[in-house]
Design an enzyme around this catalytic site. Structure first.
Site, PDB file in Angstrom:
ATOM      1  N   GLU A 105       0.852  -1.190   0.000  1.00  0.00           N
ATOM      2  CA  GLU A 105       0.000   0.000   0.000  1.00  0.00           C
ATOM      3  C   GLU A 105       0.883   1.233   0.000  1.00  0.00           C
ATOM      4  O   GLU A 105       1.880   1.298   0.729  1.00  0.00           O
ATOM      5  CB  GLU A 105      -0.913   0.002   1.234  1.00  0.00           C
ATOM      6  CG  GLU A 105      -1.761   1.258   1.378  1.00  0.00           C
ATOM      7  CD  GLU A 105      -2.634   1.229   2.634  1.00  0.00           C
ATOM      8  OE1 GLU A 105      -3.067   0.120   3.027  1.00  0.00           O
ATOM      9  OE2 GLU A 105      -2.854   2.303   3.220  1.00  0.00           O
ATOM     10  N   GLU A 158      -2.749  11.796   2.898  1.00  0.00           N
ATOM     11  CA  GLU A 158      -3.507  11.247   4.026  1.00  0.00           C
ATOM     12  C   GLU A 158      -3.338  12.128   5.251  1.00  0.00           C
ATOM     13  O   GLU A 158      -2.280  12.708   5.492  1.00  0.00           O
ATOM     14  CB  GLU A 158      -3.051   9.821   4.341  1.00  0.00           C
ATOM     15  CG  GLU A 158      -3.948   9.108   5.344  1.00  0.00           C
ATOM     16  CD  GLU A 158      -3.563   7.653   5.525  1.00  0.00           C
ATOM     17  OE1 GLU A 158      -4.450   6.850   5.868  1.00  0.00           O
ATOM     18  OE2 GLU A 158      -2.369   7.323   5.333  1.00  0.00           O
TER      19      GLU A 158
END
Length: 350
Positions: A147, A152
């Site tokens: 990932e 974020e």
């Protein structure tokens, strides 16, 4: 062999070698998800949020019909940007279900890529939110195929958190002079007992990088570029006044004029290819959950608004009017000669 034959052969070898040099590192457009093409290449997952967020992911039809997805309109005119928002009108019970939102992921996957996203607005910097733009391996067991978190953050956070998540075997080097951010954890293994659970290896951008939150939105956003090769994963952020000309012309050349990346993940043991494969692109906005919810009490700005994250999100729909993505363009490039696509379709992931 005659001299003429030898000369012809030599010229052929030189030409082939020259072509290899020219093509090395030369990126060509593989997929363009800009504008209406976004909704052709992405599907809207309705899975329960794997991070236990106070959110309900709705399908594309429902998102379109309720105005939570579509083309961004300003003063009655379409801008050409993709809009992905969350419900900002409905009061909810803290017992759920959670606030309607989106988890949009590509049908296509990749192995190595240069992903360039021009984003003018994110849901970042709003209490209760946990937005992310990321890449996820399609293995059924997270994080076996890796990932990459490109954008974020949670709650009132004012810096971008760039992170890799893997199983055991990937530890990045702290080459501090080769990237702008700060390495906070170096082991990408989500089960490392010496790091917070699921932390992975994280590089935090500095708040003055303007790459996340309210300042990012006030400045009209910018461009994120993520280069994934066998040797490294790099992430750049360019604000509106510093976007390289070769990015604007869709002829990206990272090694020519892009300068120092905001993040460089470069394992010392050359393990990227064994831990990252068949990655899809994802935009989502979840609420509370394992990160934003747990961080609520330590966020001075947010914790004074309500005792818990869930309660605030449930009772204050208008607070999420600006919790939306505005995606001007999204393009995927690949190095000439590299495999164009991965093989899988989307899975749940984290």
């Amino acid at each position: 062999m005659s001299s003429s034959t030898f000369g012809a052969l030599l010229c052929s070898v030189i030409l082939s070698f020259s072509t290899t040099l020219v093509n090395a590192g030369h990126y060509s457009l593989t997929q363009d998800y800009s504008g209406a093409k976004f909704f052709e290449g992405f599907n809207f997952s309705t899975i329960p949020d794997p991070t236990q967020g106070f959110v309900t992911y709705i399908d594309q039809s429902a998102a379109n019909s309720t105005g939570l997805a579509g083309m961004l309109t300003v003063n009655g005119s379409e801008t050409g940007a993709v809009y992905l928002g969350v419900d900002s009108t409905t009061k909810l019970s803290t017992s759920g279900p959670g606030r309607n939102s989106h988890r949009a992921q590509t049908n296509q996957t990749w192995n190595h890529a240069l992903v360039i996203a021009d984003i003018s607005h994110t849901p970042g910097g709003i209490c209760g939110t946990w937005p992310a733009f990321w890449m996820l391996g399609t293995s059924s067991e997270w994080p076996n195929a890796g990932e990459i978190d490109i954008i974020e953050g949670v709650n009132s956070q004012n810096f971008n958190a760039m992170t890799l998540h893997t199983n055991a075997g990937v530890e990045v080097q702290n080459n501090t002079n080769l990237f702008k951010g700060t390495l906070t954890t170096s082991d990408c293994n989500v089960a490392d007992p010496n790091q917070p659970t699921n932390q992975g290896c994280n590089i935090a951008d500095s708040p003055n990088a303007d790459s996340f939150g309210k300042v990012f939105n006030a400045n009209g956003g910018g461009v994120f570029a993520t280069e994934w090769t066998s040797d490294f994963i790099k992430i750049w952020f360019f604000n509106r006044t510093h976007i390289p000309a070769n990015v604007l012309s869709s002829s990206p050349s990272p090694s020519s004029s892009w300068g120092t990346p905001n993040a460089l993940f470069q394992p010392a043991n050359n393990t990227i290819d064994s831990h990252f494969s068949d990655l899809q692109l994802i935009f989502d906005t979840t609420m509370c959950g394992q990160w934003a919810g747990q961080a609520w009490t330590t966020d001075a700005e947010c914790s004074k608004l309500a005792p818990t994250c869930d309660q605030y999100v449930a009772e204050n729909p208008a607070a999420f009017k600006d919790a939306y993505w505005a995606i001007n363009s999204l393009k995927v490039f690949q190095d000439q000669g590299a495999p164009a696509y991965g093989s899988g379709n989307g899975t749940q992931g984290r």
